[in-house]
Design an enzyme around this catalytic site. Structure first.
Site, PDB file in Angstrom:
ATOM      1  N   GLY A 133       0.824  -1.176   0.169  1.00 46.58           N
ATOM      2  CA  GLY A 133       0.106   0.018   0.296  1.00 46.58           C
ATOM      3  C   GLY A 133       0.843   1.263  -0.088  1.00 46.58           C
ATOM      4  N   CYS A 135       5.778   0.148   7.309  1.00 50.40           N
ATOM      5  CA  CYS A 135       5.640   1.267   6.511  1.00 50.40           C
ATOM      6  C   CYS A 135       6.470   1.629   5.720  1.00 50.40           C
ATOM      7  CB  CYS A 135       5.183   2.674   7.517  1.00 50.40           C
ATOM      8  SG  CYS A 135       4.478   3.963   6.562  1.00 50.40           S
ATOM      9  N   LEU A 136       6.422   1.937   4.258  1.00 49.59           N
ATOM     10  CA  LEU A 136       7.363   2.482   3.379  1.00 49.59           C
ATOM     11  C   LEU A 136       8.203   3.522   3.861  1.00 49.59           C
ATOM     12  CD1 LEU A 136       5.898   1.548  -0.139  1.00 49.59           C
ATOM     13  CD2 LEU A 136       7.732   0.078   1.137  1.00 49.59           C
ATOM     14  N   GLN A 167       3.102  10.031   1.334  1.00 47.89           N
ATOM     15  CA  GLN A 167       3.995   9.234   1.250  1.00 47.89           C
ATOM     16  C   GLN A 167       4.922   9.447   0.092  1.00 47.89           C
ATOM     17  OE1 GLN A 167       2.193   5.298   2.208  1.00 47.89           O
ATOM     18  NE2 GLN A 167       4.483   5.058   3.364  1.00 47.89           N
ATOM     19  N   HIS A 169      -3.039   7.271   6.776  1.00 46.78           N
ATOM     20  CA  HIS A 169      -2.084   8.258   6.314  1.00 46.78           C
ATOM     21  C   HIS A 169      -2.652   9.550   5.676  1.00 46.78           C
ATOM     22  CE1 HIS A 169       1.987   6.530   6.244  1.00 46.78           C
ATOM     23  NE2 HIS A 169       1.682   5.292   5.900  1.00 46.78           N
ATOM     24  N   HIS A 192      -4.339   1.175   7.725  1.00 45.78           N
ATOM     25  CA  HIS A 192      -2.981   1.919   7.677  1.00 45.78           C
ATOM     26  C   HIS A 192      -3.055   3.225   6.773  1.00 45.78           C
ATOM     27  CE1 HIS A 192       1.670   1.618   7.948  1.00 45.78           C
ATOM     28  NE2 HIS A 192       1.380   2.529   6.945  1.00 45.78           N
ATOM     29  N   GLU A 193      -3.312   2.977   5.496  1.00 48.35           N
ATOM     30  CA  GLU A 193      -3.318   3.826   4.457  1.00 48.35           C
ATOM     31  C   GLU A 193      -4.453   5.033   4.690  1.00 48.35           C
ATOM     32  OE1 GLU A 193      -0.903   3.748   2.821  1.00 48.35           O
ATOM     33  OE2 GLU A 193      -0.409   1.520   2.924  1.00 48.35           O
TER      34      GLU A 193
HETATM   35 NI    NI Z   1       2.437   3.585   5.729  1.00 49.78          NI
END
Ligand code: NI
Length: 171
Positions: A46, A93-94, A51, A139, A135-136
């Site tokens: 995701g 998380c990226l 991000q 964000h 999670h997204e």
């Molecule tokens: Ni993340």
């Protein structure tokens, strides 16, 4: 298509609520296409617009790693409609490379969103897809996953990141 730079924790964009998307134009389609490419290249499941430094409410997701075309989905202006059950599992998380810890999330989530043409749809996700959508969507609200753990764990992760920043390994 282009690979976008993924911003790391510490960049204020990650803790700023995104603006709703109002233009469903070619620019949005290009952004989403670039976000998919960036997510696959980083081996993530995701990726949300903040991000990649774009403070907008949208994310892309593919929990099949590219294996199932139906799992590839872009959710614009996501709203969590319903959640059910619980699951606890390691999450990453990226924007937090190398950081993984257990996060409790709902086992199922139904999210309403718009597609790239502005049409509303609902995505009903279980297990990893539920975890990823929650999670997204966080964000999109300026919330990061360390906000979903205990104050102690959050402090430990913050200290680890500070150490990496001092060593120049977190930029
Ligand atoms: Ni993340």
């Amino acid at each position: 298509m282009a690979l976008l730079d993924i911003v790391k924790y510490g960049d204020p964009v990650l803790e700023t609520p995104g603006e709703p998307v109002t233009e469903f134009d070619a620019k949005l389609k290009r952004l989403v296409s670039d976000m998919f490419e960036t997510m696959y290249a980083a081996r993530g499941v995701g990726l949300a617009a903040p991000q990649v430094g774009v403070s907008k409410r949208l994310f892309v997701m593919d929990c099949s790693g590219g294996g199932d075309p139906e799992a590839r989905v872009a959710l614009v202006n996501p709203v969590v409609l319903r959640v059910e059950g619980d699951q606890t599992g390691d999450e990453g998380c990226l924007s937090f490379p190398g950081v993984f810890f257990a996060v409790k999330r709902s086992l199922r989530a139904v999210v309403r969103a718009q597609d790239l043409n502005g049409e509303e749809f609902e995505f009903d996700g279980l297990e990893l897809e539920a975890r990823c959508m929650l999670h997204e969507t966080d964000h999109c609200d300026g919330v990061v996953f360390i906000d979903r753990t205990t104050p102690l764990k959050r402090e430990l992760v913050r200290r680890k990141i500070k150490r990496l920043q001092k060593q120049g390994r977190w930029v």
